[in-house]
Design an enzyme around this catalytic site. Structure first.
Site, PDB file in Angstrom:
ATOM      1  N   GLU A   1      -0.963 -16.858  -9.630  1.00 44.18           N
ATOM      2  CA  GLU A   1       0.194 -15.752 -10.751  1.00 44.18           C
ATOM      3  C   GLU A   1       1.194 -16.421 -10.112  1.00 44.18           C
ATOM      4  O   GLU A   1       2.634 -15.785 -10.515  1.00 44.18           O
ATOM      5  CB  GLU A   1      -0.119 -14.916  -9.956  1.00 44.18           C
ATOM      6  CG  GLU A   1      -1.436 -14.154 -10.782  1.00 44.18           C
ATOM      7  CD  GLU A   1      -2.120 -12.717 -10.575  1.00 44.18           C
ATOM      8  OE1 GLU A   1      -0.224 -11.759 -10.421  1.00 44.18           O
ATOM      9  OE2 GLU A   1      -3.018 -12.238 -10.818  1.00 44.18           O
TER      10      GLU A   1
ATOM     11  N   CYS B   1      -5.856  -5.900  -7.779  1.00 41.11           N
ATOM     12  CA  CYS B   1      -6.140  -4.720  -5.996  1.00 41.11           C
ATOM     13  C   CYS B   1      -5.664  -6.464  -5.689  1.00 41.11           C
ATOM     14  O   CYS B   1      -5.141  -6.192  -4.530  1.00 41.11           O
ATOM     15  CB  CYS B   1      -7.255  -4.509  -6.016  1.00 41.11           C
ATOM     16  SG  CYS B   1      -9.131  -4.979  -5.819  1.00 41.11           S
ATOM     17  N   HIS B   2      -6.330  -7.295  -5.933  1.00 40.53           N
ATOM     18  CA  HIS B   2      -5.570  -8.505  -5.309  1.00 40.53           C
ATOM     19  C   HIS B   2      -3.496  -8.579  -4.797  1.00 40.53           C
ATOM     20  O   HIS B   2      -2.444  -9.574  -3.787  1.00 40.53           O
ATOM     21  CB  HIS B   2      -5.901 -10.063  -5.717  1.00 40.53           C
ATOM     22  CG  HIS B   2      -5.495 -10.153  -6.967  1.00 40.53           C
ATOM     23  ND1 HIS B   2      -5.902  -9.761  -7.937  1.00 40.53           N
ATOM     24  CD2 HIS B   2      -4.783 -11.225  -7.519  1.00 40.53           C
ATOM     25  CE1 HIS B   2      -5.523 -10.274  -9.183  1.00 40.53           C
ATOM     26  NE2 HIS B   2      -4.761 -10.535  -8.981  1.00 40.53           N
TER      27      HIS B   2
ATOM     28  N   TYR C   1       0.944  -1.058   0.063  1.00 41.78           N
ATOM     29  CA  TYR C   1       0.289  -0.167  -0.211  1.00 41.78           C
ATOM     30  C   TYR C   1       0.841   1.744   0.394  1.00 41.78           C
ATOM     31  O   TYR C   1       0.620   2.331  -0.712  1.00 41.78           O
ATOM     32  CB  TYR C   1      -1.046   0.120   1.342  1.00 41.78           C
ATOM     33  CG  TYR C   1      -1.950  -1.398   1.518  1.00 41.78           C
ATOM     34  CD1 TYR C   1      -3.196  -1.095   0.227  1.00 41.78           C
ATOM     35  CD2 TYR C   1      -1.870  -2.351   1.782  1.00 41.78           C
ATOM     36  CE1 TYR C   1      -4.196  -2.110   0.445  1.00 41.78           C
ATOM     37  CE2 TYR C   1      -2.822  -3.617   1.474  1.00 41.78           C
ATOM     38  CZ  TYR C   1      -3.846  -3.349   1.242  1.00 41.78           C
ATOM     39  OH  TYR C   1      -4.762  -4.135   0.694  1.00 41.78           O
TER      40      TYR C   1
ATOM     41  N   ASN D   1     -12.877  -0.941  -5.025  1.00 45.65           N
ATOM     42  CA  ASN D   1     -12.142  -1.318  -6.487  1.00 45.65           C
ATOM     43  C   ASN D   1     -13.500  -1.898  -7.145  1.00 45.65           C
ATOM     44  O   ASN D   1     -13.826  -2.939  -6.994  1.00 45.65           O
ATOM     45  CB  ASN D   1     -11.019  -1.831  -6.587  1.00 45.65           C
ATOM     46  CG  ASN D   1     -10.988  -2.420  -8.054  1.00 45.65           C
ATOM     47  OD1 ASN D   1     -11.227  -2.677  -9.174  1.00 45.65           O
ATOM     48  ND2 ASN D   1      -9.789  -3.316  -8.100  1.00 45.65           N
TER      49      ASN D   1
END
Length: 157
Positions: A151, A124-125, A93, A116
């Site tokens: 990912e 946003c993850h 953040y 979001n």
């Protein structure tokens, strides 16, 4: 007015909204969907689900969809920064606050992240705590963990 289409995915039932030929919302929590959309599988919504399925099957890493999230100028600056975080990478953040030129706005970045409206498409993850921990996610931390694992992100225990 807009169109909405829903489909079950490997992570959950998801609903996606199209307004003015752009994706404006993605809902995971079905009870939060306002009853203002016409249910219709438009070509854009079909394409959005096609790309989402390919992403969840590890076949694509980036989305190419017209997006139109609604929010304040600040929120939109955060969401633009989120879209620049590469697949398989994370930012804190604090790093996002610095990227948008407002290094003291860490909590505000967290709130924008939470608001979001097009999660996954606006990733946003990929935003985590400064110490590498999984913190806050508008959906559920378990889904954030699944998306990051998909990912190839090493998740801190």
């Amino acid at each position: 007015m807009g169109y909405i289409f829903s489909s079950k995915t490997v992570i959950w039932k998801i609903s996606i909204v199209e307004q003015n030929k752009k994706i404006s919302h993605l809902f995971l929590k079905q009870k939060e969907i306002p009853n203002i959309y016409e249910y219709k599988a438009t070509p854009l919504l079909k394409e959005a689900f096609f790309q989402l399925e390919k992403y969840l099957e590890w076949k694509i890493k980036n989305f190419s969809l017209p997006l139109n999230p609604q929010g304040t100028v600040f929120m939109k600056s955060v969401w633009e920064a989120l879209q620049k975080i590469p697949y398989g990478k994370t930012k804190s953040y604090k790093e996002i606050a610095e990227i948008i030129g407002n290094p003291k706005a860490i909590r505000a970045v967290g709130m924008a992240n939470n608001k979001n409206p097009i999660a996954i498409f606006i990733p946003c993850h990929r935003v985590i705590g400064h110490n590498g921990s999984l913190v806050g996610y508008g959906w559920w931390l378990e889904i954030k963990k699944k998306l990051l694992k998909l990912e190839g992100v090493k998740i801190k225990k």
